[in-house]
Write a protein that holds these residues in place. Structure first.
Motif, PDB file in Angstrom:
ATOM      1  N   TYR A 147     -11.236   1.000   9.261  1.00 27.71           N
ATOM      2  CA  TYR A 147     -10.893   0.836   7.850  1.00 27.71           C
ATOM      3  C   TYR A 147      -9.978  -0.372   7.635  1.00 27.71           C
ATOM      4  CZ  TYR A 147     -12.646   5.624   7.984  1.00 27.71           C
ATOM      5  OH  TYR A 147     -13.420   6.736   8.206  1.00 27.71           O
ATOM      6  N   ARG A 148      -9.086  -0.630   8.580  1.00 30.32           N
ATOM      7  CA  ARG A 148      -8.241  -1.827   8.468  1.00 30.32           C
ATOM      8  C   ARG A 148      -9.080  -3.093   8.528  1.00 30.32           C
ATOM      9  NH1 ARG A 148      -4.479   1.341  11.394  1.00 30.32           N
ATOM     10  NH2 ARG A 148      -5.305   0.631  13.397  1.00 30.32           N
ATOM     11  N   ALA A 149     -10.159  -3.037   9.301  1.00 20.17           N
ATOM     12  CA  ALA A 149     -11.035  -4.205   9.432  1.00 20.17           C
ATOM     13  C   ALA A 149     -11.770  -4.523   8.135  1.00 20.17           C
ATOM     14  CB  ALA A 149     -12.045  -3.983  10.560  1.00 20.17           C
ATOM     15  N   ALA A 150     -11.766  -3.589   7.187  1.00 16.30           N
ATOM     16  CA  ALA A 150     -12.402  -3.831   5.888  1.00 16.30           C
ATOM     17  C   ALA A 150     -11.568  -4.768   5.020  1.00 16.30           C
ATOM     18  CB  ALA A 150     -12.634  -2.516   5.163  1.00 16.30           C
ATOM     19  N   ARG A 151     -10.302  -4.987   5.416  1.00 17.93           N
ATOM     20  CA  ARG A 151      -9.407  -5.916   4.717  1.00 17.93           C
ATOM     21  C   ARG A 151      -9.157  -5.500   3.258  1.00 17.93           C
ATOM     22  NH1 ARG A 151      -9.497  -6.759   9.552  1.00 17.93           N
ATOM     23  NH2 ARG A 151     -10.310  -8.640  10.545  1.00 17.93           N
ATOM     24  N   SER A 152      -8.959  -4.201   3.055  1.00 21.42           N
ATOM     25  CA  SER A 152      -8.663  -3.696   1.713  1.00 21.42           C
ATOM     26  C   SER A 152      -7.491  -2.730   1.794  1.00 21.42           C
ATOM     27  CB  SER A 152      -9.883  -2.994   1.110  1.00 21.42           C
ATOM     28  OG  SER A 152      -9.547  -2.373  -0.118  1.00 21.42           O
ATOM     29  N   VAL A 153      -6.313  -3.211   1.435  1.00 18.01           N
ATOM     30  CA  VAL A 153      -5.108  -2.384   1.492  1.00 18.01           C
ATOM     31  C   VAL A 153      -5.224  -1.193   0.545  1.00 18.01           C
ATOM     32  CG1 VAL A 153      -2.624  -2.337   1.059  1.00 18.01           C
ATOM     33  CG2 VAL A 153      -3.657  -4.323   2.182  1.00 18.01           C
ATOM     34  N   ALA A 154      -5.743  -1.430  -0.655  1.00 14.29           N
ATOM     35  CA  ALA A 154      -5.863  -0.357  -1.642  1.00 14.29           C
ATOM     36  C   ALA A 154      -6.768   0.761  -1.130  1.00 14.29           C
ATOM     37  CB  ALA A 154      -6.405  -0.906  -2.957  1.00 14.29           C
ATOM     38  N   THR A 155      -7.883   0.380  -0.512  1.00 10.26           N
ATOM     39  CA  THR A 155      -8.813   1.382   0.018  1.00 10.26           C
ATOM     40  C   THR A 155      -8.171   2.169   1.150  1.00 10.26           C
ATOM     41  OG1 THR A 155     -10.697  -0.014  -0.552  1.00 10.26           O
ATOM     42  CG2 THR A 155     -11.091   1.730   1.052  1.00 10.26           C
ATOM     43  N   GLN A 156      -7.435   1.490   2.015  1.00  8.06           N
ATOM     44  CA  GLN A 156      -6.790   2.177   3.130  1.00  8.06           C
ATOM     45  C   GLN A 156      -5.759   3.185   2.634  1.00  8.06           C
ATOM     46  OE1 GLN A 156      -5.517  -0.298   6.406  1.00  8.06           O
ATOM     47  NE2 GLN A 156      -4.008   1.214   7.061  1.00  8.06           N
ATOM     48  N   GLN A 157      -5.036   2.842   1.581  1.00  5.41           N
ATOM     49  CA  GLN A 157      -4.052   3.772   1.027  1.00  5.41           C
ATOM     50  C   GLN A 157      -4.727   5.030   0.483  1.00  5.41           C
ATOM     51  OE1 GLN A 157      -2.105   1.205  -1.802  1.00  5.41           O
ATOM     52  NE2 GLN A 157      -0.563   0.512  -0.324  1.00  5.41           N
ATOM     53  N   ILE A 158      -5.866   4.856  -0.160  1.00  8.52           N
ATOM     54  CA  ILE A 158      -6.615   6.013  -0.666  1.00  8.52           C
ATOM     55  C   ILE A 158      -7.081   6.886   0.494  1.00  8.52           C
ATOM     56  CG2 ILE A 158      -8.724   6.730  -1.862  1.00  8.52           C
ATOM     57  CD1 ILE A 158      -8.468   4.135  -3.526  1.00  8.52           C
ATOM     58  N   ILE A 159      -7.578   6.247   1.544  1.00  5.26           N
ATOM     59  CA  ILE A 159      -8.078   6.985   2.708  1.00  5.26           C
ATOM     60  C   ILE A 159      -6.953   7.767   3.378  1.00  5.26           C
ATOM     61  CG2 ILE A 159      -9.051   6.729   5.029  1.00  5.26           C
ATOM     62  CD1 ILE A 159     -10.684   4.359   3.909  1.00  5.26           C
ATOM     63  N   GLU A 160      -5.771   7.173   3.465  1.00  8.56           N
ATOM     64  CA  GLU A 160      -4.639   7.879   4.066  1.00  8.56           C
ATOM     65  C   GLU A 160      -4.307   9.144   3.283  1.00  8.56           C
ATOM     66  OE1 GLU A 160      -1.460   5.088   4.328  1.00  8.56           O
ATOM     67  OE2 GLU A 160      -2.322   4.020   6.047  1.00  8.56           O
ATOM     68  N   ARG A 161      -4.349   9.072   1.961  1.00 12.48           N
ATOM     69  CA  ARG A 161      -4.080  10.257   1.143  1.00 12.48           C
ATOM     70  C   ARG A 161      -5.138  11.335   1.382  1.00 12.48           C
ATOM     71  NH1 ARG A 161      -0.508   9.337  -3.297  1.00 12.48           N
ATOM     72  NH2 ARG A 161      -0.839  11.535  -3.785  1.00 12.48           N
ATOM     73  N   LEU A 162      -6.381  10.913   1.551  1.00 14.22           N
ATOM     74  CA  LEU A 162      -7.455  11.874   1.823  1.00 14.22           C
ATOM     75  C   LEU A 162      -7.259  12.553   3.175  1.00 14.22           C
ATOM     76  CD1 LEU A 162     -10.494   9.776   0.539  1.00 14.22           C
ATOM     77  CD2 LEU A 162      -9.642  11.902  -0.481  1.00 14.22           C
ATOM     78  N   TRP A 163      -6.846  11.779   4.181  1.00 14.09           N
ATOM     79  CA  TRP A 163      -6.641  12.345   5.514  1.00 14.09           C
ATOM     80  C   TRP A 163      -5.439  13.282   5.548  1.00 14.09           C
ATOM     81  CZ3 TRP A 163      -8.458  11.221  10.777  1.00 14.09           C
ATOM     82  CH2 TRP A 163      -9.736  10.651  10.780  1.00 14.09           C
ATOM     83  N   LEU A 164      -4.442  13.031   4.713  1.00 13.97           N
ATOM     84  CA  LEU A 164      -3.310  13.953   4.634  1.00 13.97           C
ATOM     85  C   LEU A 164      -3.772  15.329   4.164  1.00 13.97           C
ATOM     86  CD1 LEU A 164      -0.499  11.707   3.104  1.00 13.97           C
ATOM     87  CD2 LEU A 164      -0.474  12.800   5.361  1.00 13.97           C
ATOM     88  N   ARG A 165      -4.767  15.349   3.285  1.00 12.80           N
ATOM     89  CA  ARG A 165      -5.308  16.615   2.783  1.00 12.80           C
ATOM     90  C   ARG A 165      -6.284  17.243   3.781  1.00 12.80           C
ATOM     91  NH1 ARG A 165      -5.558  17.064  -2.764  1.00 12.80           N
ATOM     92  NH2 ARG A 165      -6.281  19.188  -2.336  1.00 12.80           N
ATOM     93  N   ALA A 166      -7.101  16.410   4.410  1.00 17.07           N
ATOM     94  CA  ALA A 166      -8.159  16.918   5.291  1.00 17.07           C
ATOM     95  C   ALA A 166      -7.686  17.161   6.720  1.00 17.07           C
ATOM     96  CB  ALA A 166      -9.330  15.936   5.307  1.00 17.07           C
ATOM     97  N   GLY A 167      -6.643  16.447   7.150  1.00 21.57           N
ATOM     98  CA  GLY A 167      -6.205  16.498   8.541  1.00 21.57           C
ATOM     99  C   GLY A 167      -5.975  17.884   9.109  1.00 21.57           C
ATOM    100  N   PRO A 168      -5.240  18.767   8.401  1.00 21.96           N
ATOM    101  CA  PRO A 168      -4.994  20.097   8.967  1.00 21.96           C
ATOM    102  C   PRO A 168      -6.265  20.877   9.298  1.00 21.96           C
ATOM    103  CG  PRO A 168      -3.444  19.668   7.210  1.00 21.96           C
ATOM    104  CD  PRO A 168      -4.425  18.528   7.191  1.00 21.96           C
ATOM    105  N   TRP A 169      -7.340  20.625   8.571  1.00 19.26           N
ATOM    106  CA  TRP A 169      -8.588  21.328   8.871  1.00 19.26           C
ATOM    107  C   TRP A 169      -9.275  20.764  10.106  1.00 19.26           C
ATOM    108  CZ3 TRP A 169     -10.200  25.865   7.043  1.00 19.26           C
ATOM    109  CH2 TRP A 169      -9.507  26.371   5.943  1.00 19.26           C
ATOM    110  N   LEU A 170      -8.855  19.572  10.542  1.00 20.18           N
ATOM    111  CA  LEU A 170      -9.388  19.025  11.791  1.00 20.18           C
ATOM    112  C   LEU A 170      -8.907  19.829  12.989  1.00 20.18           C
ATOM    113  CD1 LEU A 170      -8.983  15.170  11.223  1.00 20.18           C
ATOM    114  CD2 LEU A 170     -11.113  16.475  11.248  1.00 20.18           C
TER     115      LEU A 170
END
Length: 245
Positions: A147-170
């Motif tokens: 995701y960092r290789a996509a060169r989009s800081v805004a997108t990475q921030q959104i993804i981090e928020r999603l992983w904070l929600r989804a991570g515990p189910w991993l």
């Protein structure tokens, strides 16, 4: 001899707060916590060898990000999620993370590809229960390197928020029966990125997320056993083969 300058106590508290916050945040994304788990200030403070104040500040910050929930009776807990909530998060993850992966195919560098490949190899070496903690940490690093290789800081921030929600189910991926199930998809993602084929990379990434989501949904929807002794959050932490019994 010049005396060493001692930072003010407020600065030390801020540093401790940032450290606790970063570690807890990373742990949530790695699946180190389970849905419904209570986070006790005293125990966290002991773990990080700090006072209660930086821990409370870190927890408040994570609550404001909706990574944690401040329950009126139980205190700060890892949010539990319904099948509908998990399905919604997965749908958004496929859209956002799929786009980031497709973009990365056009901008990723050779050193980045080599680093991602190395992370995948490390995951292969951790496909036992004893290696589950490292496996999930390497899995997060694998994805976020892309995701960092996509060169989009805004997108990475959104993804981090999603992983904070989804991570515990991993956490369900800690079972020996489920470890390593995404490695074939990782190989497909890597091959597509090397070829500069963003569409194929996106397709493999979405399949990876979707397969893991199927296991999460099965764990979330599994009925409690007849004895009633196993809670939903305990089932979420089990391998699917156990959680669905």
């Amino acid at each position: 001899m010049t005396a060493r300058k001692i930072p003010p106590s407020g600065s030390m508290q801020a540093t401790a707060h940032e450290r606790v916050y970063a570690e807890l945040r990373q742990g949530l994304m790695n699946g180190d916590f389970i849905p419904g788990q209570r986070l006790v200030v005293r125990k966290i403070a002991e773990r990080f060898e700090t006072s209660a104040m930086p821990v409370r500040e870190a927890l408040r910050r994570l609550v404001s990000e909706e990574a944690l929930f401040d329950h009126s009776n139980r205190g700060v807990i890892v949010p539990e999620a319904s099948v509908d909530v998990i399905s919604d998060i997965v749908r958004v993850r496929c859209l956002i993370e799929g786009s980031a992966t497709e973009w990365a195919a056009a901008t990723i560098t050779l050193p980045e590809l080599e680093a991602i490949d190395e992370l995948n190899e490390r995951m292969k070496a951790c496909t036992t229960v004893d290696g589950s903690e490292k496996y999930l940490a390497f899995n997060r690093q694998f994805h976020f390197q892309i995701y960092r290789a996509a060169r989009s800081v805004a997108t990475q921030q959104i993804i981090e928020r999603l992983w904070l929600r989804a991570g515990p189910w991993l956490n369900i991926m800690r079972g020996e029966a489920t470890l390593g199930l995404g490695l074939d998809y990782h190989a497909e993602i890597l091959a597509a990125l090397r070829a500069g084929d963003g569409v194929k990379a996106r397709r493999a990434l979405v399949a990876d997320i979707s397969d893991a989501a199927d296991m999460m949904l099965r764990a979330a929807s599994a009925p409690p056993p007849a004895t009633g002794r196993t809670s939903a959050r305990r089932r979420a932490a089990m391998p699917v083969t156990q959680a669905s019994r």
